[in-house]
Enzyme design. Structure first.
Site, PDB file in Angstrom:
ATOM      1  N   GLY A  29       0.878  -1.170   0.000  1.00 17.93           N
ATOM      2  CA  GLY A  29       0.000   0.000   0.000  1.00 17.93           C
ATOM      3  C   GLY A  29       0.909   1.210   0.000  1.00 17.93           C
ATOM      4  N   THR A  31       1.345   4.247   1.461  1.00 21.08           N
ATOM      5  CA  THR A  31       1.966   4.800   2.676  1.00 21.08           C
ATOM      6  C   THR A  31       2.779   3.736   3.408  1.00 21.08           C
ATOM      7  OG1 THR A  31      -0.160   4.399   3.747  1.00 21.08           O
ATOM      8  CG2 THR A  31       0.306   6.672   3.079  1.00 21.08           C
ATOM      9  N   ASN A 165      -0.815  11.528  -4.642  1.00 21.85           N
ATOM     10  CA  ASN A 165      -1.138  10.199  -5.163  1.00 21.85           C
ATOM     11  C   ASN A 165      -2.580  10.090  -5.669  1.00 21.85           C
ATOM     12  OD1 ASN A 165       0.411   7.954  -5.630  1.00 21.85           O
ATOM     13  ND2 ASN A 165       0.833   7.628  -3.449  1.00 21.85           N
ATOM     14  N   ALA A 256       7.722   3.428  -7.238  1.00 22.57           N
ATOM     15  CA  ALA A 256       8.793   4.387  -7.571  1.00 22.57           C
ATOM     16  C   ALA A 256       8.630   5.643  -6.716  1.00 22.57           C
ATOM     17  CB  ALA A 256       8.762   4.746  -9.055  1.00 22.57           C
ATOM     18  N   ASP A 258       6.728   6.077  -4.005  1.00 24.09           N
ATOM     19  CA  ASP A 258       6.724   5.801  -2.559  1.00 24.09           C
ATOM     20  C   ASP A 258       8.151   5.646  -2.033  1.00 24.09           C
ATOM     21  OD1 ASP A 258       3.977   5.572  -3.021  1.00 24.09           O
ATOM     22  OD2 ASP A 258       4.052   3.375  -3.136  1.00 24.09           O
TER      23      ASP A 258
HETATM   24  P1  ADP Z   1       4.852   7.677  -9.070  1.00 25.63           P
HETATM   25  O1  ADP Z   1       5.358   6.290  -8.823  1.00 25.63           O
HETATM   26  O2  ADP Z   1       4.276   8.282  -7.827  1.00 25.63           O
HETATM   27  O3  ADP Z   1       4.012   7.838 -10.292  1.00 25.63           O
HETATM   28  P2  ADP Z   1       6.968   8.879 -10.626  1.00 25.63           P
HETATM   29  O4  ADP Z   1       6.670   7.953 -11.744  1.00 25.63           O
HETATM   30  O5  ADP Z   1       6.906  10.328 -10.914  1.00 25.63           O
HETATM   31  O6  ADP Z   1       6.153   8.577  -9.301  1.00 25.63           O
HETATM   32  O7  ADP Z   1       8.452   8.519 -10.153  1.00 25.63           O
HETATM   33  C1  ADP Z   1       8.987   8.886  -8.907  1.00 25.63           C
HETATM   34  C2  ADP Z   1      10.489   8.919  -8.995  1.00 25.63           C
HETATM   35  O8  ADP Z   1      10.964   7.613  -9.337  1.00 25.63           O
HETATM   36  C3  ADP Z   1      11.027   9.836 -10.085  1.00 25.63           C
HETATM   37  O9  ADP Z   1      11.188  11.168  -9.607  1.00 25.63           O
HETATM   38  C4  ADP Z   1      12.348   9.195 -10.407  1.00 25.63           C
HETATM   39  O10 ADP Z   1      13.327   9.574  -9.467  1.00 25.63           O
HETATM   40  C5  ADP Z   1      12.048   7.707 -10.234  1.00 25.63           C
HETATM   41  N1  ADP Z   1      11.623   7.098 -11.516  1.00 25.63           N
HETATM   42  C6  ADP Z   1      10.390   6.734 -11.898  1.00 25.63           C
HETATM   43  N2  ADP Z   1      10.374   6.203 -13.134  1.00 25.63           N
HETATM   44  C7  ADP Z   1      11.656   6.232 -13.561  1.00 25.63           C
HETATM   45  C8  ADP Z   1      12.329   5.840 -14.751  1.00 25.63           C
HETATM   46  N3  ADP Z   1      11.669   5.296 -15.789  1.00 25.63           N
HETATM   47  N4  ADP Z   1      13.661   6.048 -14.819  1.00 25.63           N
HETATM   48  C9  ADP Z   1      14.339   6.601 -13.791  1.00 25.63           C
HETATM   49  N5  ADP Z   1      13.769   6.980 -12.628  1.00 25.63           N
HETATM   50  C10 ADP Z   1      12.449   6.804 -12.511  1.00 25.63           C
END
Ligand code: ADP
Length: 307
Positions: A29, A31, A165, A256, A258
């Site tokens: 989850g 959080t 989120n 990613a 979280d």
């Molecule tokens: P969420 O999972 O909340 O959608 P994001 O996709 O914006 O968040 O990703 C959060 C962080 O994870 C990014 O700021 C980056 O540091 C890392 N990240 C996510 N996807 C990638 C990727 N394809 N390549 C490199 N870093 C990534």
């Protein structure tokens, strides 16, 4: 020692093994993922608590055991005899993951029936962490209890950290979502949104727009993530840009954001400068996305070596 309390819902996760008919049970989850990474990163340098409501059945006991063995304090978690944990199942089709949820009557939805329970959980804490999913699962009157408890916590010197989120499927009406998210940002010190979702639901043209919109709500630090793209930070010094680590072989972007939040906060509370805390978050997330699943032990080990 800093105590950080993460507030939200931890669900049972059923993930397919190689043969699609066999599933492995886990717990996850948004959080909770952040709490798990914080506990793994900080060890005995901080106390990480989780606040939610669970059932009194054996799967709820197992979840508490899982959290405890990850070093997360479960002592303020509420027990509800008439409810149990929410559950989601991951389906794999042609390599693509899809999710089915059974969470509409979960115990976690009752976590804010009384604001006093939240205040008790936050006693002695320096940081309260919650998300837009925490808000989405609550009835409106309970959301108000949570807001009030966070306001009291903040006025007593606590720091409130919020990841919007956005999950429109959990909200009846997208306008309720955007209103509740902006209200929650208004009582937060640090806001950690992801631009892609924000662009869809708030119409932001750029990560800078997202940063400014939340900064106008009063948050001292707004850190806008953007997948592999450049991150934008808004703080007292204005806007700044930060490149995340490049990842050549992304396997699974689950958690990613979280894990990023945990890497960032762990470094931030250790007193590291903002740009180093952002780099620490991006370094952890970059490792997490190269493994399958939300909770990646290998990513933490790598993070500690790199850090
Ligand atoms: P969420 O999972 O909340 O959608 P994001 O996709 O914006 O968040 O990703 C959060 C962080 O994870 C990014 O700021 C980056 O540091 C890392 N990240 C996510 N996807 C990638 C990727 N394809 N390549 C490199 N870093 C990534």
């Amino acid at each position: 020692m800093t105590r950080i309390v993460c507030i939200g819902e931890c669900m049972v996760e059923m993930a397919p093994l190689d043969s699609a008919a066999t599933y492995r049970m886990g717990f996850a989850g948004d959080t909770l993922n952040t709490a798990w990474y914080l506990a793994r990163l900080l060890g005995d340098r901080a106390e990480i608590g989780y606040f939610t409501a669970v059932g009194t059945d054996s799967v709820s006991d197992q979840m508490l055991g899982f959290l405890g063995s990850a070093g997360i304090d479960t002592s303020s978690i509420l027990r509800r005899a008439d409810r149990t944990l929410g559950l989601y199942m991951i389906q794999l089709q042609d390599g693509e993951r899809s999710f089915s949820y059974w969470r509409s009557h979960s115990a976690a939805r009752t976590l804010a029936q009384s604001g006093d329970d939240i205040s008790t959980a936050l006693r002695g804490a320096g940081i309260a962490y919650f998300s837009g999913i925490t808000l989405a699962i609550l009835p409106p009157e309970d959301r108000a209890h949570l807001s009030r408890a966070l306001e009291v916590f903040r006025s007593a010197g606590g720091t409130v950290v919020f990841d919007p989120n956005l999950r429109p499927k959990l909200w009846g009406d997208p306008q309720d979502m955007t209103q509740a998210i902006m209200d929650a940002a208004g009582l937060s010190d640090i806001v950690l949104p992801s631009h892609e979702d924000e662009a869809t639901w708030f119409g932001d043209q750029s990560p800078e727009d997202t940063a400014r919109r939340y900064a106008q709500q009063g948050a001292g630090i707004v850190l806008v993530k953007n997948g592999p793209g450049e991150m934008i930070v808004h703080n007292g010094a204005g806007l700044s840009r930060h490149q995340p680590e490049q990842v050549s072989a992304v396997i699974d972007t689950t958690a990613a954001g979280d894990s990023f939040n945990a890497g960032f906060l762990a470094s931030h509370i250790a007193g590291e400068p903002l740009d180093q805390a952002i780099a620490a978050g991006a370094r952890l997330a970059a490792r997490v996305v190269t493994y399958r699943g939300a909770l990646v032990e290998e990513a933490v080990l790598g993070h500690e070596l790199a850090g």
